[in-house]
Design a protein around this motif. Sequence first.
Motif, PDB file in Angstrom:
ATOM      1  N   LEU A  88       0.814  -1.215   0.000  1.00  0.00           N
ATOM      2  CA  LEU A  88       0.000   0.000   0.000  1.00  0.00           C
ATOM      3  C   LEU A  88       0.854   1.274   0.000  1.00  0.00           C
ATOM      4  O   LEU A  88       0.591   2.199  -0.777  1.00  0.00           O
ATOM      5  CB  LEU A  88      -0.968  -0.016   1.185  1.00  0.00           C
ATOM      6  N   PRO A  89       1.896   1.382   0.870  1.00  0.00           N
ATOM      7  CA  PRO A  89       2.768   2.564   0.778  1.00  0.00           C
ATOM      8  C   PRO A  89       3.450   2.695  -0.580  1.00  0.00           C
ATOM      9  O   PRO A  89       3.630   3.807  -1.082  1.00  0.00           O
ATOM     10  CB  PRO A  89       3.791   2.339   1.892  1.00  0.00           C
ATOM     11  N   SER A  90       3.803   1.556  -1.199  1.00  0.00           N
ATOM     12  CA  SER A  90       4.454   1.613  -2.507  1.00  0.00           C
ATOM     13  C   SER A  90       3.517   2.195  -3.559  1.00  0.00           C
ATOM     14  O   SER A  90       3.912   3.047  -4.363  1.00  0.00           O
ATOM     15  CB  SER A  90       4.906   0.209  -2.927  1.00  0.00           C
ATOM     16  N   LEU A  91       2.271   1.749  -3.558  1.00  0.00           N
ATOM     17  CA  LEU A  91       1.302   2.278  -4.515  1.00  0.00           C
ATOM     18  C   LEU A  91       1.067   3.771  -4.285  1.00  0.00           C
ATOM     19  O   LEU A  91       0.988   4.558  -5.237  1.00  0.00           O
ATOM     20  CB  LEU A  91      -0.016   1.513  -4.398  1.00  0.00           C
ATOM     21  N   LEU A  92       0.974   4.176  -3.035  1.00  0.00           N
ATOM     22  CA  LEU A  92       0.758   5.582  -2.704  1.00  0.00           C
ATOM     23  C   LEU A  92       1.932   6.441  -3.171  1.00  0.00           C
ATOM     24  O   LEU A  92       1.753   7.489  -3.802  1.00  0.00           O
ATOM     25  CB  LEU A  92       0.550   5.736  -1.204  1.00  0.00           C
ATOM     26  N   LEU A  93       3.160   5.986  -2.867  1.00  0.00           N
ATOM     27  CA  LEU A  93       4.353   6.753  -3.224  1.00  0.00           C
ATOM     28  C   LEU A  93       4.536   6.842  -4.736  1.00  0.00           C
ATOM     29  O   LEU A  93       4.869   7.906  -5.272  1.00  0.00           O
ATOM     30  CB  LEU A  93       5.590   6.122  -2.583  1.00  0.00           C
ATOM     31  N   ASN A  94       4.332   5.728  -5.428  1.00  0.00           N
ATOM     32  CA  ASN A  94       4.629   5.674  -6.853  1.00  0.00           C
ATOM     33  C   ASN A  94       3.570   6.327  -7.722  1.00  0.00           C
ATOM     34  O   ASN A  94       3.903   6.973  -8.722  1.00  0.00           O
ATOM     35  CB  ASN A  94       4.834   4.226  -7.294  1.00  0.00           C
ATOM     36  N   TRP A  95       2.317   6.181  -7.362  1.00  0.00           N
ATOM     37  CA  TRP A  95       1.270   6.597  -8.295  1.00  0.00           C
ATOM     38  C   TRP A  95       0.448   7.787  -7.835  1.00  0.00           C
ATOM     39  O   TRP A  95      -0.382   8.286  -8.573  1.00  0.00           O
ATOM     40  CB  TRP A  95       0.374   5.392  -8.597  1.00  0.00           C
ATOM     41  N   VAL A  96       0.695   8.261  -6.608  1.00  0.00           N
ATOM     42  CA  VAL A  96       0.023   9.466  -6.138  1.00  0.00           C
ATOM     43  C   VAL A  96       1.055  10.556  -5.833  1.00  0.00           C
ATOM     44  O   VAL A  96       1.067  11.621  -6.456  1.00  0.00           O
ATOM     45  CB  VAL A  96      -0.851   9.180  -4.896  1.00  0.00           C
ATOM     46  N   LEU A  97       1.955  10.278  -4.892  1.00  0.00           N
ATOM     47  CA  LEU A  97       2.892  11.299  -4.450  1.00  0.00           C
ATOM     48  C   LEU A  97       3.991  11.580  -5.472  1.00  0.00           C
ATOM     49  O   LEU A  97       4.357  12.742  -5.689  1.00  0.00           O
ATOM     50  CB  LEU A  97       3.511  10.890  -3.111  1.00  0.00           C
ATOM     51  N   GLY A  98       4.553  10.540  -6.088  1.00  0.00           N
ATOM     52  CA  GLY A  98       5.662  10.732  -7.018  1.00  0.00           C
ATOM     53  C   GLY A  98       5.319  11.628  -8.190  1.00  0.00           C
ATOM     54  O   GLY A  98       5.981  12.658  -8.426  1.00  0.00           O
ATOM     55  N   PRO A  99       4.292  11.304  -8.986  1.00  0.00           N
ATOM     56  CA  PRO A  99       3.929  12.191 -10.106  1.00  0.00           C
ATOM     57  C   PRO A  99       3.544  13.596  -9.658  1.00  0.00           C
ATOM     58  O   PRO A  99       3.884  14.579 -10.320  1.00  0.00           O
ATOM     59  CB  PRO A  99       2.735  11.460 -10.741  1.00  0.00           C
ATOM     60  N   ALA A 100       2.822  13.695  -8.525  1.00  0.00           N
ATOM     61  CA  ALA A 100       2.408  15.018  -8.034  1.00  0.00           C
ATOM     62  C   ALA A 100       3.619  15.853  -7.629  1.00  0.00           C
ATOM     63  O   ALA A 100       3.681  17.059  -7.910  1.00  0.00           O
ATOM     64  CB  ALA A 100       1.454  14.855  -6.853  1.00  0.00           C
ATOM     65  N   LEU A 101       4.596  15.226  -6.971  1.00  0.00           N
ATOM     66  CA  LEU A 101       5.798  15.948  -6.559  1.00  0.00           C
ATOM     67  C   LEU A 101       6.590  16.426  -7.765  1.00  0.00           C
ATOM     68  O   LEU A 101       7.051  17.578  -7.808  1.00  0.00           O
ATOM     69  CB  LEU A 101       6.667  15.049  -5.674  1.00  0.00           C
ATOM     70  N   MET A 102       6.761  15.563  -8.781  1.00  0.00           N
ATOM     71  CA  MET A 102       7.516  15.977  -9.959  1.00  0.00           C
ATOM     72  C   MET A 102       6.788  17.100 -10.704  1.00  0.00           C
ATOM     73  O   MET A 102       7.435  18.043 -11.209  1.00  0.00           O
ATOM     74  CB  MET A 102       7.744  14.796 -10.900  1.00  0.00           C
ATOM     75  N   PHE A 103       5.479  17.041 -10.768  1.00  0.00           N
ATOM     76  CA  PHE A 103       4.697  18.110 -11.401  1.00  0.00           C
ATOM     77  C   PHE A 103       4.952  19.440 -10.685  1.00  0.00           C
ATOM     78  O   PHE A 103       5.215  20.460 -11.327  1.00  0.00           O
ATOM     79  CB  PHE A 103       3.210  17.752 -11.350  1.00  0.00           C
ATOM     80  N   ALA A 104       4.885  19.392  -9.346  1.00  0.00           N
ATOM     81  CA  ALA A 104       5.093  20.619  -8.569  1.00  0.00           C
ATOM     82  C   ALA A 104       6.502  21.159  -8.750  1.00  0.00           C
ATOM     83  O   ALA A 104       6.701  22.365  -8.970  1.00  0.00           O
ATOM     84  CB  ALA A 104       4.805  20.353  -7.092  1.00  0.00           C
ATOM     85  N   LEU A 105       7.508  20.298  -8.681  1.00  0.00           N
ATOM     86  CA  LEU A 105       8.892  20.736  -8.822  1.00  0.00           C
ATOM     87  C   LEU A 105       9.172  21.272 -10.218  1.00  0.00           C
ATOM     88  O   LEU A 105       9.918  22.249 -10.386  1.00  0.00           O
ATOM     89  CB  LEU A 105       9.841  19.575  -8.503  1.00  0.00           C
ATOM     90  N   ALA A 106       8.591  20.649 -11.248  1.00  0.00           N
ATOM     91  CA  ALA A 106       8.800  21.106 -12.618  1.00  0.00           C
ATOM     92  C   ALA A 106       8.274  22.522 -12.811  1.00  0.00           C
ATOM     93  O   ALA A 106       8.920  23.365 -13.446  1.00  0.00           O
ATOM     94  CB  ALA A 106       8.124  20.143 -13.600  1.00  0.00           C
ATOM     95  N   TRP A 107       7.130  22.809 -12.231  1.00  0.00           N
ATOM     96  CA  TRP A 107       6.558  24.156 -12.363  1.00  0.00           C
ATOM     97  C   TRP A 107       7.279  25.169 -11.474  1.00  0.00           C
ATOM     98  O   TRP A 107       7.408  26.334 -11.835  1.00  0.00           O
ATOM     99  CB  TRP A 107       5.061  24.122 -12.033  1.00  0.00           C
ATOM    100  N   ILE A 108       7.753  24.726 -10.313  1.00  0.00           N
ATOM    101  CA  ILE A 108       8.465  25.644  -9.409  1.00  0.00           C
ATOM    102  C   ILE A 108       9.817  26.048  -9.992  1.00  0.00           C
ATOM    103  O   ILE A 108      10.191  27.231  -9.980  1.00  0.00           O
ATOM    104  CB  ILE A 108       8.654  24.997  -8.023  1.00  0.00           C
ATOM    105  N   PHE A 109      10.569  25.072 -10.522  1.00  0.00           N
ATOM    106  CA  PHE A 109      11.930  25.341 -10.979  1.00  0.00           C
ATOM    107  C   PHE A 109      12.018  25.739 -12.445  1.00  0.00           C
ATOM    108  O   PHE A 109      12.991  26.378 -12.858  1.00  0.00           O
ATOM    109  CB  PHE A 109      12.809  24.113 -10.739  1.00  0.00           C
TER     110      PHE A 109
END
Length: 369
Positions: A88-109
């Motif tokens: 369950l943590p793996s699914l959360l990290l990979n398919w919810v948090l990971g893409p969302a974090l990269m999206f946020a960082l891409a727009w910030i930087f």
Amino acid sequence: MSDPTTSPVAGRLSFVDRYLAVWILVAMAAGLGLGRLVPGLGDALAKVTVTGVSLPIALGLLVMMYPVLAKVRYDRLDTVTGDRRLLLPSLLLNWVLGPALMFALAWIFLPDLPEYRTGLIIVGLARCIAMVIIWNDLACGDREAAAVLVALNSAFQVLAFSLLGWFYLSVLPGWLGLEQTALNVSVWEIARSVLIFLGIPLAAGFLTRRLGEKTKGRTWYETKLIPRIGPFALYGLLFTIVVLFALQGDAITSQPFDVARIALPLLVYFALMWAGAMALGKVVGLGYPKATTLAFTAAGNNFELAIAVAIATFGATSGQALAGVVGPLIEVPVLIGLVYVALAVRRYFPDPIAPAAKPAAEPEDSARV
């Protein structure tokens, strides 16, 4: 400052593994140098393809992954598939948090560089299926758990990559009033990448173990065959790195400032995903091997797929493709560094079975690749 190669952690590794970071840096430098100094080399390598897949890269990855997947104890996979604290943590990290974090960082930087920003978002959507197995193995993670999580990510990737690409490049930016981008990639293109880079070495590793144990026994398999084929994982890794960086050596060395702009959000991403996953693993009660596997599978990305999608959609000379290539340029040295960090923090994860009787050095630790 003390020499890190003389630390107790490094002392557990073989000579080759202890200086793996050096070999990787040499391979990266060799690839960049060849791509820069040999006219037309990148174009020549790029043309050696089968159904759109780079044959040299595919060959290197298959050679790299086969020995590690041949080490997996497939009869133990059922102990992983029922572990909800891991899955369950793996699914959360990979398919919810990971893409969302990269999206946020891409727009910030990269708010002013839409091509590079889109390339980074694509990298964030392409979850790990390949090199992460090597990093997990070097860090003494759980091989069986890594095989399950990589297979799980592969299945989700085939089903969810296009949908997530549409959401993060078109729908979410529209909701937020940001610039929108279209991403047209077929399910077959994603499935083909998964089948080649995971399916072939996984099938070969499974059949090798099954036939080897059946004909010669497990003792022979573990003590004779595995040590013989194990070093080929390193050879495949170094070959892949040389080819990968030779393909884009000229672009990377001629645009150092752009590479630095792309690298910064990637560095933040890898650090946050790995450290957050490692901490989460400890909080939910995972032992060191599974927490390590959770961390590396969360932080790693399927750069092969990201580069293939960027090239197919936007072109080989596009900024999106360059961002995809910079991904492994940063991921490889950062994650190999995190291997040493993982081994250093291992003492904070006491053995859940026998904390007082853990040996000073485990036999597997000196022959990971």
